[in-house]
Design an enzyme around this catalytic site. Sequence first.
Site, PDB file in Angstrom:
ATOM      1  N   ASP A   1       0.875  -1.163   0.000  1.00  0.00           N
ATOM      2  CA  ASP A   1       0.000   0.000   0.000  1.00  0.00           C
ATOM      3  C   ASP A   1       0.910   1.210   0.000  1.00  0.00           C
ATOM      4  OD1 ASP A   1      -2.745   0.911  -0.044  1.00  0.00           O
ATOM      5  OD2 ASP A   1      -2.282   1.883   1.855  1.00  0.00           O
TER       6      ASP A   1
ATOM      7  N   PHE B   1       3.280   5.919 -13.389  1.00  0.00           N
ATOM      8  CA  PHE B   1       1.830   5.993 -13.215  1.00  0.00           C
ATOM      9  C   PHE B   1       1.518   6.941 -12.052  1.00  0.00           C
ATOM     10  CE2 PHE B   1       1.180   3.461  -9.318  1.00  0.00           C
ATOM     11  CZ  PHE B   1       2.419   2.856  -9.201  1.00  0.00           C
TER      12      PHE B   1
END
Length: 197
Positions: free
Chosen positions: A69, A150
């Site tokens: 995460d 990204f």
Amino acid sequence: MRIVAATNNVNKVREIKKIFEPLGFEVVSQHEAGIDVDVEETGRTFERNALLKARAVAMLCDDCVMADDSGLCVEALDGRPGVYSARYAGEGASDAQKIEKLLGEMKDEKNRRAKFVTSMAFIFPDGREIVTKGEVNGRIIDKPEGENGFGYDPVFYCPELGKTFAQADDDEKNSVSHRGRALKALYGELKQVVGDK
Ligand code: ITT
């Protein structure tokens, strides 16, 4: 050793494979492993959410599983978007929309300091868990630069590379990035547990 990467983000899978495959691990995405699950990230910390994702996939296979995460923490925004980096501009917003919202909030802000943070969770088939962290400092520039990567990469200038993450190739980004550092720390811990692969 086969490891399932518990993520639906194909860019993350590419970065993880680039670091872990030369070390002798076979990395497959959860999609490649035939696992279809989208875990709700209800935790308030990166570590909690990484463990939530890894544990959900570990329940569905007999392989080792890793999940990360990650997020962008901006100093002038008191650490936001942080664990909410994916949903910062609303559920399903594009990377361009997230960047637009960030640059809007940062307009006229002098303090551009920011960091990317990753918590990486790894679970063995017998249930043992390892969690590592990685961070990289940088600053938010005022317009996107570069086409690679990204997420927030086009507006994250990395002084260690002298360019944005979106101007770096995968190897350059991995050499200093939050995810690269968390993966290297994980490799260090794995070597102690299972020996050299
Ligand atoms: P999974 O949960 O399926 O792994 P995700 O894209 O939702 O995929 P995260 O919750 O970890 O992954 O990431 C939150 C967001 O933070 C992500 O969507 C990007 O916008 C941003 N982010 C994470 N890592 C990044 C990186 O290396 N470069 C740029 N942005 C990143």
